[in-house]
Design an enzyme around this catalytic site. Structure first.
Site, PDB file in Angstrom:
ATOM      1  N   SER A   4       0.895  -1.311  -0.021  1.00 56.88           N
ATOM      2  CA  SER A   4      -0.133   0.114  -0.135  1.00 56.88           C
ATOM      3  C   SER A   4       0.915   1.194   0.021  1.00 56.88           C
ATOM      4  O   SER A   4       2.021   1.101  -0.465  1.00 56.88           O
ATOM      5  CB  SER A   4      -0.943  -0.079   1.154  1.00 56.88           C
ATOM      6  OG  SER A   4      -1.894   1.104   1.243  1.00 56.88           O
ATOM      7  N   LYS A  55      -5.059   3.804  -2.934  1.00 52.82           N
ATOM      8  CA  LYS A  55      -4.454   2.871  -1.937  1.00 52.82           C
ATOM      9  C   LYS A  55      -5.379   2.599  -0.804  1.00 52.82           C
ATOM     10  O   LYS A  55      -5.196   1.759  -0.056  1.00 52.82           O
ATOM     11  CB  LYS A  55      -3.223   3.445  -1.416  1.00 52.82           C
ATOM     12  CG  LYS A  55      -1.800   3.893  -2.477  1.00 52.82           C
ATOM     13  CD  LYS A  55      -1.528   2.374  -2.906  1.00 52.82           C
ATOM     14  CE  LYS A  55      -0.408   2.466  -3.444  1.00 52.82           C
ATOM     15  NZ  LYS A  55       0.149   1.058  -4.197  1.00 52.82           N
TER      16      LYS A  55
END
Ligand code: COA
Length: 272
Positions: free
Chosen positions: A146, A164
């Site tokens: 991420s 994200k």
């Protein structure tokens, strides 16, 4: 740093890494190979994948690749099929393929926004879904790469921040749904890392001193520091870690993104 891990930590486990031809993803593949894993990588550029697998084989294990754009579900399914045919089912999956560019929100076209959502978020879903049966068979786990944007909004990163944040919620949902099947799901949030394409793009609008000043440890990570933590999370050392977002950023998230945001906004005011 990787020398601190047992050389057998991932022995007998195959690790699939999307976007594994370069950057943080290759660093993760490298760390896993060094502790005994066999590796499968996928990406868009064959020459890069070829070079990366050659490098990974130097650690003594097997390394194979498949050309696949994570936006293309059929290509990802095929990548899992052909690589597993060569080395066996995957005991761990890293969803790392990502795309990024910096642009003010009002200047991002629908196509540009979609390109990043498709690579980062939809691509992560494709990788997780395509890897599911193999992970179920092996009792494996999945790790998403991420980004700090999932928690702290970064200016000129509207598309990436949205994508994200989605990746982390996807991860948490999978941790709930797949945990009972014995499949762990986690994500890492690397801070600024030396020598990556992502950092090169971000650094273009805020110089290295601004970034380093945001990190309490006062420096960027090196690739090895991210790879080592990822290898640990993929291994039995993290057997009870599920649904976690592991921040590897030298403490940057504690000070927030405002220094970067101010540097980028004042640069864009100065040039407009
Ligand atoms: N500013 C504004 N828009 C941009 C842009 C920029 N710097 N770079 C690309 N775009 C837009 C393009 O204009 C296009 O939109 P349009 O059709 O409305 O003009 C859209 O994004 C898609 O661009 P394209 O280059 O055709 O897409 P692609 O699929 O080849 O590439 C990207 C995807 C845009 C994410 C590209 O940056 C990429 O491939 N990145 C991979 C490498 C990377 O980002 N690494 C860092 C990982 S953190």
């Amino acid at each position: 740093m990787r020398d601190l891990l047992s050389p057998d930590l991932l022995r007998g486990r195959n690790v699939f890494v999307s976007g594994g031809g370069s950057g943080v993803n290759l660093a993760i593949a490298r760390a896993c190979a060094q502790v005994g894993a066999d590796i499968a990588i996928c990406g868009r550029t064959e020459a890069r994948l070829e070079a990366a697998t050659e490098e990974l084989r130097a650690y003594g294990g097997r390394a194979v690749y498949a050309v696949a754009d994570v936006r293309d579900e059929a290509a990802v399914v095929e990548a899992f099929r052909t690589t597993a045919e060569q080395i066996g089912p995957m005991g761990a999956v890293v969803s790392g393929a990502a795309g990024n560019f910096l642009a003010p929100a009002e200047q991002i076209s629908t196509n540009g926004f979609r390109a990043v959502m498709d690579i980062d978020l939809l691509g992560s879903f494709h990788v997780a879904k395509a890897g599911f049966e193999q992970l179920r068979e092996t009792g494996g786990n999945i790790l998403f790469v991420s980004g700090g944007q999932s928690q702290m909004p970064f200016v000129h990163q509207a598309h990436v921040s949205a994508a994200k944040a989605g990746v982390d919620q996807l991860m948490r949902t999978l941790a709930l749904e797949w945990g009972p099947l014995g499949i762990r799901a986690n994500s890492i949030i690397p801070g600024p890392v030396d020598g990556t394409e992502g950092m090169r793009r971000l650094a273009a609008t805020a110089d290295a001193a601004v970034w380093a000043g945001m990190v309490p440890l006062g420096r960027f990570a090196d690739l090895d520091e991210i790879g080592t933590m990822a290898a640990m999370l993929l291994s039995p050392l993290a057997a009870f870690v599920n649904g976690a977002q592991i921040v590897i950023d030298g403490g940057m998230s504690l000070s927030g993104s405002s220094a970067f945001n101010q540097a980028v906004l004042s640069a864009s005011v100065a040039t407009s």
